[in-house]
Design a protein around this motif. Structure first.
Motif, PDB file in Angstrom:
ATOM      1  N   VAL A  32       0.835  -1.200   0.000  1.00 59.72           N
ATOM      2  CA  VAL A  32       0.000   0.000   0.000  1.00 59.72           C
ATOM      3  C   VAL A  32       0.870   1.251   0.000  1.00 59.72           C
ATOM      4  CG1 VAL A  32      -1.630   1.338   1.396  1.00 59.72           C
ATOM      5  CG2 VAL A  32      -2.001  -1.090   1.040  1.00 59.72           C
ATOM      6  N   THR A  33       1.941   1.237   0.777  1.00 63.97           N
ATOM      7  CA  THR A  33       2.859   2.379   0.815  1.00 63.97           C
ATOM      8  C   THR A  33       3.506   2.605  -0.546  1.00 63.97           C
ATOM      9  OG1 THR A  33       3.304   1.991   3.153  1.00 63.97           O
ATOM     10  CG2 THR A  33       4.901   3.319   1.959  1.00 63.97           C
ATOM     11  N   ALA A  34       3.934   1.525  -1.188  1.00 64.25           N
ATOM     12  CA  ALA A  34       4.544   1.647  -2.515  1.00 64.25           C
ATOM     13  C   ALA A  34       3.539   2.201  -3.523  1.00 64.25           C
ATOM     14  CB  ALA A  34       5.071   0.292  -2.982  1.00 64.25           C
ATOM     15  N   ALA A  35       2.300   1.734  -3.461  1.00 60.56           N
ATOM     16  CA  ALA A  35       1.275   2.225  -4.384  1.00 60.56           C
ATOM     17  C   ALA A  35       0.966   3.696  -4.123  1.00 60.56           C
ATOM     18  CB  ALA A  35       0.002   1.383  -4.253  1.00 60.56           C
ATOM     19  N   THR A  36       0.926   4.089  -2.858  1.00 64.57           N
ATOM     20  CA  THR A  36       0.667   5.483  -2.509  1.00 64.57           C
ATOM     21  C   THR A  36       1.805   6.382  -2.993  1.00 64.57           C
ATOM     22  OG1 THR A  36      -0.561   4.752  -0.577  1.00 64.57           O
ATOM     23  CG2 THR A  36       0.157   7.039  -0.592  1.00 64.57           C
ATOM     24  N   ASP A  37       3.035   5.935  -2.798  1.00 64.36           N
ATOM     25  CA  ASP A  37       4.182   6.710  -3.284  1.00 64.36           C
ATOM     26  C   ASP A  37       4.129   6.868  -4.795  1.00 64.36           C
ATOM     27  OD1 ASP A  37       5.094   6.894  -0.694  1.00 64.36           O
ATOM     28  OD2 ASP A  37       6.650   5.355  -0.912  1.00 64.36           O
ATOM     29  N   HIS A  38       3.793   5.795  -5.489  1.00 66.14           N
ATOM     30  CA  HIS A  38       3.693   5.852  -6.951  1.00 66.14           C
ATOM     31  C   HIS A  38       2.599   6.835  -7.377  1.00 66.14           C
ATOM     32  CE1 HIS A  38       4.048   4.474 -11.061  1.00 66.14           C
ATOM     33  NE2 HIS A  38       2.752   4.226 -11.097  1.00 66.14           N
ATOM     34  N   ALA A  39       1.464   6.775  -6.708  1.00 67.20           N
ATOM     35  CA  ALA A  39       0.361   7.685  -7.038  1.00 67.20           C
ATOM     36  C   ALA A  39       0.753   9.138  -6.773  1.00 67.20           C
ATOM     37  CB  ALA A  39      -0.878   7.319  -6.231  1.00 67.20           C
ATOM     38  N   ALA A  40       1.491   9.389  -5.702  1.00 66.56           N
ATOM     39  CA  ALA A  40       1.925  10.754  -5.395  1.00 66.56           C
ATOM     40  C   ALA A  40       2.868  11.273  -6.481  1.00 66.56           C
ATOM     41  CB  ALA A  40       2.604  10.793  -4.032  1.00 66.56           C
ATOM     42  N   LYS A  41       3.772  10.427  -6.953  1.00 63.13           N
ATOM     43  CA  LYS A  41       4.688  10.837  -8.023  1.00 63.13           C
ATOM     44  C   LYS A  41       3.917  11.140  -9.312  1.00 63.13           C
ATOM     45  CE  LYS A  41       8.662   8.354  -6.223  1.00 63.13           C
ATOM     46  NZ  LYS A  41       9.554   7.199  -6.385  1.00 63.13           N
ATOM     47  N   LEU A  42       2.939  10.291  -9.627  1.00 62.23           N
ATOM     48  CA  LEU A  42       2.133  10.543 -10.823  1.00 62.23           C
ATOM     49  C   LEU A  42       1.364  11.853 -10.696  1.00 62.23           C
ATOM     50  CD1 LEU A  42       0.672   7.038 -11.708  1.00 62.23           C
ATOM     51  CD2 LEU A  42       2.386   8.330 -12.966  1.00 62.23           C
ATOM     52  N   LEU A  43       0.810  12.111  -9.523  1.00 59.87           N
ATOM     53  CA  LEU A  43       0.071  13.347  -9.303  1.00 59.87           C
ATOM     54  C   LEU A  43       0.977  14.563  -9.464  1.00 59.87           C
ATOM     55  CD1 LEU A  43      -2.500  14.821  -8.518  1.00 59.87           C
ATOM     56  CD2 LEU A  43      -1.886  14.470  -6.120  1.00 59.87           C
ATOM     57  N   GLN A  44       2.204  14.474  -8.961  1.00 66.98           N
ATOM     58  CA  GLN A  44       3.148  15.589  -9.128  1.00 66.98           C
ATOM     59  C   GLN A  44       3.431  15.839 -10.608  1.00 66.98           C
ATOM     60  OE1 GLN A  44       6.478  14.347  -6.760  1.00 66.98           O
ATOM     61  NE2 GLN A  44       5.644  15.232  -4.874  1.00 66.98           N
ATOM     62  N   LYS A  45       3.560  14.769 -11.387  1.00 66.15           N
ATOM     63  CA  LYS A  45       3.814  14.931 -12.823  1.00 66.15           C
ATOM     64  C   LYS A  45       2.613  15.572 -13.521  1.00 66.15           C
ATOM     65  CE  LYS A  45       7.128  11.199 -13.307  1.00 66.15           C
ATOM     66  NZ  LYS A  45       7.430   9.904 -13.920  1.00 66.15           N
ATOM     67  N   VAL A  46       1.415  15.141 -13.148  1.00 66.93           N
ATOM     68  CA  VAL A  46       0.205  15.715 -13.742  1.00 66.93           C
ATOM     69  C   VAL A  46       0.083  17.190 -13.369  1.00 66.93           C
ATOM     70  CG1 VAL A  46      -2.319  15.659 -13.657  1.00 66.93           C
ATOM     71  CG2 VAL A  46      -1.032  13.530 -13.904  1.00 66.93           C
ATOM     72  N   GLN A  47       0.364  17.523 -12.113  1.00 67.97           N
ATOM     73  CA  GLN A  47       0.291  18.921 -11.678  1.00 67.97           C
ATOM     74  C   GLN A  47       1.310  19.786 -12.417  1.00 67.97           C
ATOM     75  OE1 GLN A  47       0.810  18.266  -7.471  1.00 67.97           O
ATOM     76  NE2 GLN A  47      -1.370  18.601  -7.050  1.00 67.97           N
ATOM     77  N   ALA A  48       2.521  19.262 -12.605  1.00 61.25           N
ATOM     78  CA  ALA A  48       3.547  20.014 -13.322  1.00 61.25           C
ATOM     79  C   ALA A  48       3.132  20.223 -14.782  1.00 61.25           C
ATOM     80  CB  ALA A  48       4.883  19.284 -13.247  1.00 61.25           C
ATOM     81  N   ALA A  49       2.594  19.173 -15.395  1.00 56.12           N
ATOM     82  CA  ALA A  49       2.150  19.294 -16.789  1.00 56.12           C
ATOM     83  C   ALA A  49       1.008  20.305 -16.897  1.00 56.12           C
ATOM     84  CB  ALA A  49       1.704  17.934 -17.324  1.00 56.12           C
ATOM     85  N   TRP A  50       0.097  20.296 -15.929  1.00 57.90           N
ATOM     86  CA  TRP A  50      -1.020  21.236 -15.920  1.00 57.90           C
ATOM     87  C   TRP A  50      -0.505  22.676 -15.789  1.00 57.90           C
ATOM     88  CZ3 TRP A  50      -5.945  21.584 -17.114  1.00 57.90           C
ATOM     89  CH2 TRP A  50      -6.698  22.652 -16.622  1.00 57.90           C
ATOM     90  N   ARG A  51       0.428  22.897 -14.856  1.00 58.00           N
ATOM     91  CA  ARG A  51       0.995  24.241 -14.687  1.00 58.00           C
ATOM     92  C   ARG A  51       1.676  24.714 -15.969  1.00 58.00           C
ATOM     93  NH1 ARG A  51       2.385  22.452  -9.555  1.00 58.00           N
ATOM     94  NH2 ARG A  51       4.428  21.794 -10.317  1.00 58.00           N
ATOM     95  N   ASN A  52       2.432  23.829 -16.588  1.00 51.52           N
ATOM     96  CA  ASN A  52       3.113  24.196 -17.837  1.00 51.52           C
ATOM     97  C   ASN A  52       2.110  24.530 -18.930  1.00 51.52           C
ATOM     98  OD1 ASN A  52       5.589  23.782 -16.646  1.00 51.52           O
ATOM     99  ND2 ASN A  52       5.830  21.708 -17.447  1.00 51.52           N
TER     100      ASN A  52
END
Length: 66
Positions: A32-52
């Motif tokens: 669960v921790t690994a999946a949560t970490d992966h989801a957080a990284k994906l969310l950061q990438k989506v947020q960065a792409a959205w800002r750009n």
């Protein structure tokens, strides 16, 4: 000659069952921790792409709602 009854399989002790439960819980929490970490990284990438995208659109004047 009569056969002896087969011995009953040994039941795990309460301690063994508790240890097995804790091992399974630890593995599950690690997954669960690994999946949560992966989801957080994906969310950061989506947020960065959205800002750009927003910044680029604002510079081109494409965003009428901002």
């Amino acid at each position: 000659m009569a056969q002896r009854p087969a011995p009953e399989p040994e039941q795990p002790s309460r301690l063994q069952r508790a240890i097995a439960f804790l091992v399974r819980a630890h593995r599950t929490l690690r997954e669960v921790t690994a999946a949560t970490d992966h989801a957080a990284k994906l969310l950061q990438k989506v947020q960065a792409a959205w800002r750009n995208w927003v910044q680029a659109s604002a510079q081109r004047g494409d965003l009428r709602w901002t």
